[in-house]
Each structure stands twice: as structure tokens, then as C-alpha cells.
Design an enzyme around this catalytic site. Sequence first.
Site, PDB file in Angstrom:
ATOM      1  N   TYR A   1       0.870  -1.185   0.000  1.00  0.00           N
ATOM      2  CA  TYR A   1       0.000   0.000   0.000  1.00  0.00           C
ATOM      3  C   TYR A   1       0.898   1.223   0.000  1.00  0.00           C
ATOM      4  O   TYR A   1       1.805   1.325   0.828  1.00  0.00           O
ATOM      5  CB  TYR A   1      -0.884   0.004   1.238  1.00  0.00           C
ATOM      6  CG  TYR A   1      -1.818   1.190   1.350  1.00  0.00           C
ATOM      7  CD1 TYR A   1      -1.597   2.177   2.314  1.00  0.00           C
ATOM      8  CD2 TYR A   1      -2.916   1.333   0.515  1.00  0.00           C
ATOM      9  CE1 TYR A   1      -2.459   3.268   2.438  1.00  0.00           C
ATOM     10  CE2 TYR A   1      -3.780   2.425   0.626  1.00  0.00           C
ATOM     11  CZ  TYR A   1      -3.545   3.395   1.590  1.00  0.00           C
ATOM     12  OH  TYR A   1      -4.383   4.479   1.709  1.00  0.00           O
TER      13      TYR A   1
ATOM     14  N   ASP B   1       9.399   2.605  -0.405  1.00  0.00           N
ATOM     15  CA  ASP B   1       8.341   3.277   0.357  1.00  0.00           C
ATOM     16  C   ASP B   1       8.602   2.976   1.834  1.00  0.00           C
ATOM     17  O   ASP B   1       8.225   1.911   2.335  1.00  0.00           O
ATOM     18  CB  ASP B   1       6.963   2.786  -0.084  1.00  0.00           C
ATOM     19  CG  ASP B   1       5.862   3.391   0.775  1.00  0.00           C
ATOM     20  OD1 ASP B   1       4.665   3.154   0.468  1.00  0.00           O
ATOM     21  OD2 ASP B   1       6.177   4.074   1.768  1.00  0.00           O
TER      22      ASP B   1
ATOM     23  N   LYS C   1       4.427   9.119   8.715  1.00  0.00           N
ATOM     24  CA  LYS C   1       4.226   8.565  10.058  1.00  0.00           C
ATOM     25  C   LYS C   1       5.216   9.093  11.098  1.00  0.00           C
ATOM     26  O   LYS C   1       5.099  10.221  11.568  1.00  0.00           O
ATOM     27  CB  LYS C   1       4.246   7.025   9.965  1.00  0.00           C
ATOM     28  CG  LYS C   1       3.099   6.463   9.131  1.00  0.00           C
ATOM     29  CD  LYS C   1       3.144   4.955   9.073  1.00  0.00           C
ATOM     30  CE  LYS C   1       2.175   4.393   8.085  1.00  0.00           C
ATOM     31  NZ  LYS C   1       0.773   4.423   8.533  1.00  0.00           N
TER      32      LYS C   1
HETATM   33  P1  KE4 Z   1      -0.815   8.190   4.484  1.00  0.00           P
HETATM   34  O1  KE4 Z   1      -1.263   8.913   3.236  1.00  0.00           O
HETATM   35  O2  KE4 Z   1      -1.934   7.370   5.105  1.00  0.00           O
HETATM   36  O3  KE4 Z   1      -0.098   9.099   5.488  1.00  0.00           O
HETATM   37  O4  KE4 Z   1       0.342   7.149   4.064  1.00  0.00           O
HETATM   38  C1  KE4 Z   1       0.052   6.185   3.067  1.00  0.00           C
HETATM   39  C2  KE4 Z   1       1.002   5.020   3.216  1.00  0.00           C
HETATM   40  C3  KE4 Z   1       2.044   4.898   2.308  1.00  0.00           C
HETATM   41  N1  KE4 Z   1       2.942   3.890   2.406  1.00  0.00           N
HETATM   42  C4  KE4 Z   1       2.851   2.975   3.403  1.00  0.00           C
HETATM   43  C5  KE4 Z   1       3.865   1.879   3.476  1.00  0.00           C
HETATM   44  C6  KE4 Z   1       1.798   3.056   4.359  1.00  0.00           C
HETATM   45  O5  KE4 Z   1       1.716   2.121   5.337  1.00  0.00           O
HETATM   46  C7  KE4 Z   1       0.862   4.095   4.267  1.00  0.00           C
HETATM   47  C8  KE4 Z   1      -0.294   4.225   5.237  1.00  0.00           C
HETATM   48  N2  KE4 Z   1      -0.485   3.119   6.108  1.00  0.00           N
HETATM   49  C9  KE4 Z   1      -1.851   2.865   6.544  1.00  0.00           C
HETATM   50  C10 KE4 Z   1      -1.800   1.749   7.590  1.00  0.00           C
HETATM   51  N3  KE4 Z   1      -1.481   0.509   7.035  1.00  0.00           N
HETATM   52  C11 KE4 Z   1      -2.486   4.092   7.062  1.00  0.00           C
HETATM   53  C12 KE4 Z   1      -3.696   3.873   7.915  1.00  0.00           C
HETATM   54  C13 KE4 Z   1      -4.918   4.465   7.260  1.00  0.00           C
HETATM   55  O6  KE4 Z   1      -5.083   4.324   6.018  1.00  0.00           O
HETATM   56  O7  KE4 Z   1      -5.718   5.060   8.017  1.00  0.00           O
END
Ligand code: KE4
Length: 431
Positions: free
Chosen positions: A146, A241, A269
Amino acid sequence: MAQNQTRSEELFDRAKKTIPGGVNSPVRAFKSVGGTPIFMERARGAYMYDADGKRYIDYINSWGPMMLGHAYEPVVKAIQDKAAGSTSFGAPTELEIEMAELIVSMAPNVDMVRMVSSGTEACMSALRLARGYTGRNKFIKFEGCYHGHADAFLVKAGSGVATFNIQTVPGVTAGVSMDTLTAPYNDLAAVQQLVDENKGEIAAIIIEPVAGNMGCIIPEPGFMEGLRAICDKEGIVFIFDEVMTGFRLAAGGAQERLGIHADLVTYGKVIGGGMPVGAFGGKEEIMRHIAPLGNVYQAGTLSGNPIAMIAGYTMLKTLKDNPGIYKELDDKTAYLHKGLSGALVDCNVPHAINRFGSMISVHFSDKPVNNFAAAAAANNTLFNNLFHAMLENGVYLPPSAFETWFISTALSMKDIDYTVEVAGEFLATLR
Ligand code: KE4
């Protein structure tokens, strides 16, 4: 408030009237595990307290940022002090230079970095940069990884997309997804085949170097090295990533732990200490293509805003100045692993526990879980039952089998012992 409704139930009913699904991010909705999401009111250290005042030992930690526990005093104080001098200027500040210099000093192979406001922004900007730098359109991602919710990444994505089993996301056009190529994680041959079939057309390979959005999935020996070699041979930009792994697995993130260098790295994060921050960085030769230096346009009203910067700077400086934090995180995660493994073996429950640094996940599978298909084939209904058994006993796991558990230094050994005890009690009912 209807008769004997909890505050969370009442708040969820109210939230659904004005917020789609009652939440501002789908994974929070408990849709796959079932039940009512718990509305939190405050948190400190390893504990969150819900709207009914119930305490939970937290293994989400805001999906990664709270490595040092909630309401970490130096970050809170830094935010309070900085806010008194305005919360945003929309003009450059010295603090942004200090943040960039700190990231460059900690992250291997990063000469320059651009701040944004989320991991999604960081990943979509890095992809655009790779495309602009190479003049190529296609890119390779991995099933179950993701990279945020930008259109191009919502093809066989992990996290909430996997949790809700959304095969094709409405609104993502064929014109966009046609340039997104996918391969199974840990399958180098599949990547080589995509490269051979799309010779000279692939701008980037983007990967979670230790995957966290299908549970924790660890790269097998040779996989990352193979991807690096393909990128070198084909002139493909290798994007790590590290939104989840960056500054969590080590000061130098997965690049340091795996000993593999990326051409571009994305962050999120942890680097915001709980405030909305993302970043992407890499070799100057590539980064110089970003506007206003180059023509790959990327922008953000609140990018580098003082509150997010001071929170992130305080967090990262603490991590840089206290390397023992990483050993503590790893040791606590290993202790949790040992305890859970013992309980699962005692109850004779088929399982796979994947752990890397302070990232860990439990899969009810009698086979190794080394890619998305294996994670999806596990007994995830059983995970959902475990989730609720833990929640009822004040232990808050990520509400999906396709997520990683996050450890913080604020967790005590007593908290971990209790976590293992509650898991053991649930597993014993399966005998
Ligand atoms: P954000 O746009 O949610 O800050 O980051 C996206 C993202 C990008 N790359 C990785 C490896 C990530 O884990 C994430 C976001 N992680 C999820 C949890 N698995 C965010 C939680 C959510 O969507 O509320």
C-alpha cells in the site's frame, strides 16, 4: 444515547450521519473485524482511553508514529511552544532547513528531501518524479503493498483496500491503471518477466522494503538484491516506500537494515511525531528535477509547516541521539513474539508469526506467509475473533489481519505479559 449503548456506539451512530462510514479513514471502521469502532478520547504512553474511560494497551500507535508512546512530553511541549508563534506561514523557515538536514544526516543515499503532508503525497510525488526523470510511464508495484490512495497505487493494494477486498476501485480509470504493473511480493521472476515484456517503458519499481500492509511480510534473501540489480541494468528508479519502516526499523530505516540503497525514498508517520508529515528524497541527480529547480511540479500549502516540523524534528532528533531505542523496540517485539508463539504452540493452533525489527504480525496459517496470497489464504476469521477477545480485555490490535502490529518503547514487559496472557486465554478456547 439509546438504552445501555456505550459512548462509542452512540458516537459512531452520530458520526455516520455526517462522515462517510463514520470515520475519516476506512481502516478505522472495524468493517472487516466487525463491531463498533472504539472512539478514543486521550492517550498517554502505551495506553489509550476510550470515550467510556476504558483503557487499552495500544498496538496501533497511530499506525506507526507513536514509537515513543503517546503524548511524548518533548514533542508535546515543542508543539505548544511553537504554536504560540503561528501555526503556518506559507513562507520558508529555518526549521525546514534543520528538518531537511536532520533527515539527510540519518537517511542513507538521500542528498535532498522535499516535505509534504502525508505518505500518500510522498509516494505519488516520488512516482511522478521517477516518470519525469526517466520519461517513461509504467511502474511496478507489489500485490498487497500500500502506497497511499493516489489513483495509480490503488491496483491490488494492501491495507484497507485488501481489508475490504476491493478488486478495482471505482474512479481509478483504465487510463491510469494500465500503467500500473503488479507482481507478487518475493517473486523476482515475475518482475523480470514484466521488465522483459515492457522493455524501456518502466520508470520505477516501488516497494515496501519490509511490507506492513498485508500483515508484516519480510523480503526473502536475494529478493531486494535482485530488484536492485534489475533497476541498475534497466535504468529503472528503485523507490523504497519507507512511510512505515523509515526511522522505525533503524535511524537509516530499511536501507540500513537491509543494506540495499534505493534511488528515491518516501517517508511519513514517524517523521511527523503524530502530525501530518510526509517526505520524499534521494540522490540530487534525481531530486533536482523537482520544481522549482526542475519541471516536475509538486507543491503543498502546508508542506513544512512549523507545527509539523517541530514535532517531527523533536521525534527524529530523539531517535538519532538515543540509538538504544532501536534495540529496546526490537527486544520488546522479540519478547512479544516469544510469548505469542508459546501460547499458539501450547494450544496447537497453526500459525505464522512474521517479525522484523519492531514490526510483527500473527497469521493463522500452517504455511509460511511470504506474500499477499498467503496472507489472504490464512484463517482471518480466526484473527477477527482474536481481535475482539483482545479488545474486550483492553488490548487494542490493528483491526485487520492485513496490518502490522506496532510496538512502542512505552510498552512495559508487564503490558506484554498481559497481552500474551489474554491471547493465551482466547487460544485455549480453541482446543
Ligand atoms: P498516508 O497517506 O496514510 O499518510 O500514508 C500512506 C502510506 C504509504 N505507504 C505505506 C507503506 C503506508 O503504510 C501508508 C499508510 N499506512 C496505513 C496503515 N497501514 C495508514 C492507515 C490508514 O489508512 O488510516
